[in-house]
Design a protein around this motif. Sequence first.
Motif, mmCIF file in Angstrom:
data_model
loop_
_atom_site.group_PDB
_atom_site.id
_atom_site.type_symbol
_atom_site.label_atom_id
_atom_site.label_comp_id
_atom_site.label_asym_id
_atom_site.label_seq_id
_atom_site.Cartn_x
_atom_site.Cartn_y
_atom_site.Cartn_z
ATOM 1 N N ARG A 93 3.328 -3.939 -13.045
ATOM 2 C CA ARG A 93 4.652 -4.264 -13.655
ATOM 3 C C ARG A 93 5.869 -3.943 -12.687
ATOM 4 N NH1 ARG A 93 2.648 -0.953 -17.992
ATOM 5 N NH2 ARG A 93 3.897 0.752 -17.187
ATOM 6 N N ARG A 94 5.594 -2.896 -11.896
ATOM 7 C CA ARG A 94 6.758 -2.765 -10.771
ATOM 8 C C ARG A 94 6.640 -3.706 -9.669
ATOM 9 N NH1 ARG A 94 8.250 3.032 -10.857
ATOM 10 N NH2 ARG A 94 8.081 3.771 -13.099
ATOM 11 N N ILE A 95 5.537 -4.284 -9.482
ATOM 12 C CA ILE A 95 5.564 -5.364 -8.535
ATOM 13 C C ILE A 95 6.061 -6.449 -8.855
ATOM 14 C CG2 ILE A 95 4.095 -6.989 -6.859
ATOM 15 C CD1 ILE A 95 4.453 -4.327 -5.646
ATOM 16 N N LYS A 96 6.053 -6.723 -10.180
ATOM 17 C CA LYS A 96 6.518 -8.012 -10.754
ATOM 18 C C LYS A 96 8.001 -8.150 -10.700
ATOM 19 C CE LYS A 96 6.068 -10.861 -14.796
ATOM 20 N NZ LYS A 96 5.473 -11.121 -16.056
ATOM 21 N N LYS A 97 8.491 -6.716 -10.809
ATOM 22 C CA LYS A 97 10.016 -6.665 -10.645
ATOM 23 C C LYS A 97 10.719 -7.013 -9.302
ATOM 24 C CE LYS A 97 10.692 -3.011 -14.209
ATOM 25 N NZ LYS A 97 10.965 -1.658 -14.526
ATOM 26 N N CYS A 98 9.719 -7.143 -8.385
ATOM 27 C CA CYS A 98 10.297 -7.579 -6.978
ATOM 28 C C CYS A 98 10.282 -8.876 -6.774
ATOM 29 C CB CYS A 98 9.386 -6.806 -6.007
ATOM 30 S SG CYS A 98 9.361 -5.048 -6.130
ATOM 31 N N LYS B 170 1.292 9.193 -6.062
ATOM 32 C CA LYS B 170 1.720 10.576 -6.334
ATOM 33 C C LYS B 170 2.611 10.832 -7.329
ATOM 34 C CE LYS B 170 1.144 11.145 -1.310
ATOM 35 N NZ LYS B 170 1.704 11.625 0.149
ATOM 36 N N THR B 171 3.296 10.001 -7.781
ATOM 37 C CA THR B 171 4.391 10.421 -8.933
ATOM 38 C C THR B 171 3.513 10.254 -10.238
ATOM 39 O OG1 THR B 171 5.916 9.339 -7.764
ATOM 40 C CG2 THR B 171 6.249 9.533 -10.149
ATOM 41 N N PHE B 172 2.571 9.287 -10.338
ATOM 42 C CA PHE B 172 1.867 9.168 -11.732
ATOM 43 C C PHE B 172 0.372 9.427 -11.635
ATOM 44 C CE2 PHE B 172 5.688 6.230 -11.756
ATOM 45 C CZ PHE B 172 6.010 6.663 -13.024
ATOM 46 N N TYR B 173 0.155 10.868 -11.060
ATOM 47 C CA TYR B 173 -1.166 11.123 -10.656
ATOM 48 C C TYR B 173 -2.106 11.091 -11.902
ATOM 49 C CZ TYR B 173 0.909 15.467 -12.004
ATOM 50 O OH TYR B 173 1.268 16.563 -12.508
ATOM 51 N N ASP B 174 -1.378 11.741 -13.247
ATOM 52 C CA ASP B 174 -2.106 11.756 -14.179
ATOM 53 C C ASP B 174 -2.529 10.480 -14.960
ATOM 54 O OD1 ASP B 174 0.345 11.315 -14.975
ATOM 55 O OD2 ASP B 174 0.259 12.584 -16.849
ATOM 56 N N LEU B 175 -2.529 9.308 -14.501
ATOM 57 C CA LEU B 175 -2.695 8.160 -15.163
ATOM 58 C C LEU B 175 -4.011 7.953 -14.827
ATOM 59 C CD1 LEU B 175 0.368 5.733 -14.673
ATOM 60 C CD2 LEU B 175 -0.293 6.938 -16.686
ATOM 61 N N ASN C 200 0.806 -1.368 -0.004
ATOM 62 C CA ASN C 200 0.093 0.084 -0.021
ATOM 63 C C ASN C 200 0.701 1.189 0.092
ATOM 64 O OD1 ASN C 200 -2.508 -1.239 -0.118
ATOM 65 N ND2 ASN C 200 -2.681 -1.345 2.051
ATOM 66 N N LEU C 201 1.819 1.064 0.829
ATOM 67 C CA LEU C 201 2.925 2.367 0.709
ATOM 68 C C LEU C 201 3.484 2.651 -0.653
ATOM 69 C CD1 LEU C 201 4.049 4.686 2.632
ATOM 70 C CD2 LEU C 201 5.798 2.859 3.186
ATOM 71 N N PHE C 202 3.805 1.493 -1.198
ATOM 72 C CA PHE C 202 4.508 1.480 -2.444
ATOM 73 C C PHE C 202 3.644 1.981 -3.575
ATOM 74 C CE2 PHE C 202 5.360 -0.713 -6.741
ATOM 75 C CZ PHE C 202 6.661 -0.177 -6.883
ATOM 76 N N ARG C 203 2.319 1.580 -3.549
ATOM 77 C CA ARG C 203 1.158 1.887 -4.442
ATOM 78 C C ARG C 203 0.848 3.854 -4.225
ATOM 79 N NH1 ARG C 203 -2.568 -1.363 -6.941
ATOM 80 N NH2 ARG C 203 -4.436 -0.078 -7.750
ATOM 81 N N GLU C 204 0.730 3.915 -3.053
ATOM 82 C CA GLU C 204 0.530 5.313 -2.569
ATOM 83 C C GLU C 204 1.625 6.412 -3.371
ATOM 84 O OE1 GLU C 204 -2.215 6.889 -1.707
ATOM 85 O OE2 GLU C 204 -3.112 4.886 -1.875
ATOM 86 N N GLY C 205 2.925 5.723 -3.176
ATOM 87 C CA GLY C 205 4.088 6.399 -3.474
ATOM 88 C C GLY C 205 3.851 6.603 -5.341
ATOM 89 N N LEU C 206 3.521 5.730 -6.043
ATOM 90 C CA LEU C 206 3.569 5.627 -7.256
ATOM 91 C C LEU C 206 2.283 6.633 -7.738
ATOM 92 C CD1 LEU C 206 3.602 2.097 -8.405
ATOM 93 C CD2 LEU C 206 5.259 3.909 -9.160
ATOM 94 N N GLN D 227 -4.547 2.401 -16.416
ATOM 95 C CA GLN D 227 -3.071 2.489 -16.734
ATOM 96 C C GLN D 227 -2.277 2.435 -15.505
ATOM 97 O OE1 GLN D 227 -3.477 6.254 -18.333
ATOM 98 N NE2 GLN D 227 -3.120 5.674 -20.314
ATOM 99 N N PHE D 228 -2.820 2.884 -14.210
ATOM 100 C CA PHE D 228 -2.008 2.666 -13.072
ATOM 101 C C PHE D 228 -2.005 1.504 -12.743
ATOM 102 C CE2 PHE D 228 -2.013 2.930 -8.300
ATOM 103 C CZ PHE D 228 -0.752 3.598 -8.198
ATOM 104 N N ASN D 229 -2.963 0.837 -12.611
ATOM 105 C CA ASN D 229 -3.087 -0.654 -12.212
ATOM 106 C C ASN D 229 -2.170 -1.555 -13.080
ATOM 107 O OD1 ASN D 229 -4.744 -0.559 -10.153
ATOM 108 N ND2 ASN D 229 -6.464 -0.847 -11.481
#
Length: 71
Positions: A61-66, A45-50, A37-43, A54-56
Amino acid sequence: MNIKPKLNHKVYLETLRRMSNEQKLQKVFELSFFSKNLFREGLRKTFYDLTEEQFNELFLRRIKKCYNRDY
């Protein structure tokens, strides 16, 4: 060189030792949920216009890298 002393480290270890396996596992799930949830909220804030879709996609994609990484 350890710059920051671990003042509560002994208390932390004792607390872990007193916990049952079920309690430890529950804590793992709680921390995992909190971290995602913390990671999601940070994303967000960075990608607020998606858009939400698109955001999901970005989040997944980002979680999969982990996961499933060979170190």
